[in-house]
Design an enzyme around this catalytic site. Structure first.
Site, mmCIF file in Angstrom:
data_model
loop_
_atom_site.group_PDB
_atom_site.id
_atom_site.type_symbol
_atom_site.label_atom_id
_atom_site.label_comp_id
_atom_site.label_asym_id
_atom_site.label_seq_id
_atom_site.Cartn_x
_atom_site.Cartn_y
_atom_site.Cartn_z
ATOM 1 N N ASP A 211 35.040 80.975 53.288
ATOM 2 C CA ASP A 211 36.940 80.964 52.203
ATOM 3 C C ASP A 211 36.597 82.243 51.245
ATOM 4 O O ASP A 211 35.585 82.843 51.161
ATOM 5 C CB ASP A 211 37.711 79.861 52.091
ATOM 6 C CG ASP A 211 39.065 79.606 52.705
ATOM 7 O OD1 ASP A 211 40.006 80.582 51.872
ATOM 8 O OD2 ASP A 211 39.237 79.094 52.948
ATOM 9 N N HIS A 283 40.638 84.972 54.541
ATOM 10 C CA HIS A 283 40.390 83.721 53.893
ATOM 11 C C HIS A 283 38.373 84.169 53.961
ATOM 12 O O HIS A 283 37.594 83.719 53.722
ATOM 13 C CB HIS A 283 40.423 82.806 55.431
ATOM 14 C CG HIS A 283 41.853 82.318 54.600
ATOM 15 N ND1 HIS A 283 42.050 81.960 53.182
ATOM 16 C CD2 HIS A 283 42.682 82.364 54.994
ATOM 17 C CE1 HIS A 283 43.702 81.372 52.776
ATOM 18 N NE2 HIS A 283 43.739 81.553 54.258
ATOM 19 N N GLU A 346 46.692 82.936 58.201
ATOM 20 C CA GLU A 346 46.760 83.442 56.833
ATOM 21 C C GLU A 346 46.222 84.216 56.554
ATOM 22 O O GLU A 346 45.621 84.748 55.445
ATOM 23 C CB GLU A 346 46.796 82.622 55.187
ATOM 24 C CG GLU A 346 47.286 81.288 55.541
ATOM 25 C CD GLU A 346 47.556 80.516 54.449
ATOM 26 O OE1 GLU A 346 48.525 79.672 54.064
ATOM 27 O OE2 GLU A 346 46.084 80.188 54.510
HETATM 28 C C1 ACM Z 1 45.688 76.178 56.660
HETATM 29 O O1 ACM Z 1 45.996 75.425 56.481
HETATM 30 N N1 ACM Z 1 45.909 78.010 55.961
HETATM 31 C C2 ACM Z 1 45.166 75.784 57.729
#
Ligand code: ACM
Length: 506
Positions: A211, A283, A346
């Site tokens: 991440d 991420h 995201e």
């Molecule tokens: C997530 O909770 N961003 C998959």
């Protein structure tokens, strides 16, 4: 006689498909022996080990047809002596049997089992080792809780209720995710998490390994991923909304490939498949910090020290695709399961929009929007995984630019919406909606006295339990696309195992 899978005196989790309880108890004795079909030796050893730890008894394992001659199927120390052979009749027997005909409920699946406890014996019957393993977990749950002790509890009377349990899972994918990127958890903590999955008959460990705040898996071809990407200089204090600044304490760690293999073996022995997650194209700030040419902006970034969503995003160029394929090649060699998770959630597209070279690239690949560019990227990775005999899993955002044939979608946004849309558009879906199955939300209304949580609404145990993953509006065919359900545990605000394992106590 009682046939009620939710009998209040019996606490089997998850609730079995069928339970018959008869009056009386059986006392399990120190003379216990496990008679096991040779196909289930590994499971028999698992049970004998747990019994030995909690009771102090050495529980021999023998073949199913009385005591066998010494065979290679059993470690020689476990083959009984002549003296033990002569004493079989005094023994309390736990018999583990291969089901050669299907059970009363029809064809037995690999994970199904039947467990019966009577005055002098316990019998677990299954068609496959996974079913036996689940039967053993049910047996352990029927014992007094001290069965999970790590020292011999000579003070405990080892009694079982008399039951017949027949059980089969409703879903093939019963998962739990652990985020080891926001905080690093050592191998022993990961194994403890896997043990909890096994106890609850979950069969998928979704391991979030990369991440913005850390890259946690050794990749031989790209050593800087762990030399640089596994370490951040500090971590923000308090909740991200409070903006209290950093704690000044470096944080990091990663799993060597040997450690990963050890964890895979540990999970496999517990009939749990690991689905590794390597997040892309968002991420991925830790990867960009290690290899800046993978980014979409000329401004260098560090491994992120804050929580939230950052605008750092991989560029979609050929070198990045090659990097992703190289990383996934090493990941596939480590993880034998069919599914590989590539994240996809995201992914802020501001850097793509601001970068004229990426704008030109969009034109070259025929993407009209940044979402279509993300789809183009995911389709490349999908093709690569499919070519290698694997299946891609992505968070529901990966469908924002259009369908991704063969991809399995993890629906996390909305109660059902994202998952419903995915099933309706012909994708397999695993439901993990944040408002029902995220374990990192508050666990009581008493927020003042809880450790800081990410926010979101309070999820009670009852809410989580009553969650129905198959939406009423799905046709039968679409409903069959819901292949499972998952709990997810993000660790922005969970820095150690004590918090990780914290249960609802209020
Ligand atoms: C997530 O909770 N961003 C998959």
């Amino acid at each position: 006689m009682l046939q009620n899978p939710s009998h209040p005196a019996i606490n089997i989790i998850p609730r079995p498909a069928s339970l018959i309880l008869v009056p009386g108890e059986c006392s399990v004795l120190s003379t216990t022996v496990i008679q096991s079909h040779s196909a289930f030796t590994q499971e028999a050893v698992f049970l004998a080990t747990r019994l030995r730890l909690a009771t102090g008894w050495e529980v021999p394992i023998t073949g199913t047809d009385s005591f066998p001659q010494a065979t290679t199927a059993f470690p020689s120390a476990l083959v009984p002596t002549d003296h033990e052979r002569s004493r079989t009749s005094d023994r309390f027997v736990i018999k583990i049997t291969l089901a050669d005909v299907d059970g009363e409920g029809g064809a037995l699946g690999e994970e199904d089992y039947e467990l019966t406890t009577t005055s002098f014996r316990v019998e677990i019957t299954a068609k496959a080792a996974a079913g036996v393993f689940h039967g053993i977990q049910t047996l352990l749950q029927l014992f007094p809780p001290a069965i999970f002790s790590h020292c011999a509890r000579i003070d405990v009377a080892w009694k079982l209720p008399k039951v017949t349990v027949r059980d089969r899972p409703r879903f093939g994918w019963r998962g739990a995710m652990l985020d080891c990127a926001r905080h690093f958890f050592p191998v022993s903590d990961v194994k403890a998490f896997i043990d909890l999955l096994a106890l609850h008959k979950l069969n998928v460990f979704h391991w979030h390994l990369t991440d913005d705040q850390g890259w946690r898996v050794e990749i031989k071809k790209y050593p800087r991923l762990t030399e640089i990407g596994a370490w951040r200089k500090e971590t923000m204090r308090g909740h991200s909304s409070a903006r209290l600044g950093g704690d000044g304490i470096p944080h990091g760690g990663f799993y060597t490939q040997d450690e990963v293999r050890e964890i895979v073996a540990y999970a496999t022995a517990r009939h749990i498949t690991i689905v590794p997650e390597i997040d892309m194209p968002g991420h991925s700030r830790a990867a960009i910090a290690a290899y800046p040419h993978l980014g979409s902006s000329d401004t260098p970034v560090d491994v992120w020290t804050e929580w939230g969503v950052t605008d750092a995003i991989l560029n979609p160029g050929p070198e990045t695709i090659r990097f992703c394929e190289d990383v996934l090649t090493e990941i596939m060699a480590l993880f034998p399961g069919k599914f590989i998770h590539i994240g996809g959630d995201e992914a802020m597209k501001t850097q793509w929009v601001a970068n004229p070279k990426i704008g030109q690239f969009m034109g070259e690949v025929g993407a009209k929007t940044p979402e279509e560019l993300q789809r183009w990227f995911i389709l490349r990775i999908n093709e690569f995984l499919v070519r290698n005999g694997r299946r891609l899993v992505g968070w529901d955002e990966i469908l924002e630019g259009g369908p991704v044939p063969d991809a399995t979608i993890m629906g996390w946004r909305g109660w059902l919406n994202a998952g419903v849309k995915a099933a309706q558009s012909g994708h397999d879906v695993v439901m993990t909606p944040s408002s029902f199955t995220y374990l990192n939300h508050y666990q009581s209304e008493d927020i003042e006295n809880e450790p800081i949580s990410i926010g979101g609404r309070f999820i009670s145990l009852e809410m989580a339990y009553t969650y129905e993953p198959v939406a009423a509006e799905l046709t039968d065919e679409q409903a069959a696309r819901v292949i499972g359900i998952q709990a997810s545990l993000w660790t922005e605000y969970i820095g150690d195992r004590m918090l990780l394992e914290r249960s609802e106590e209020h």
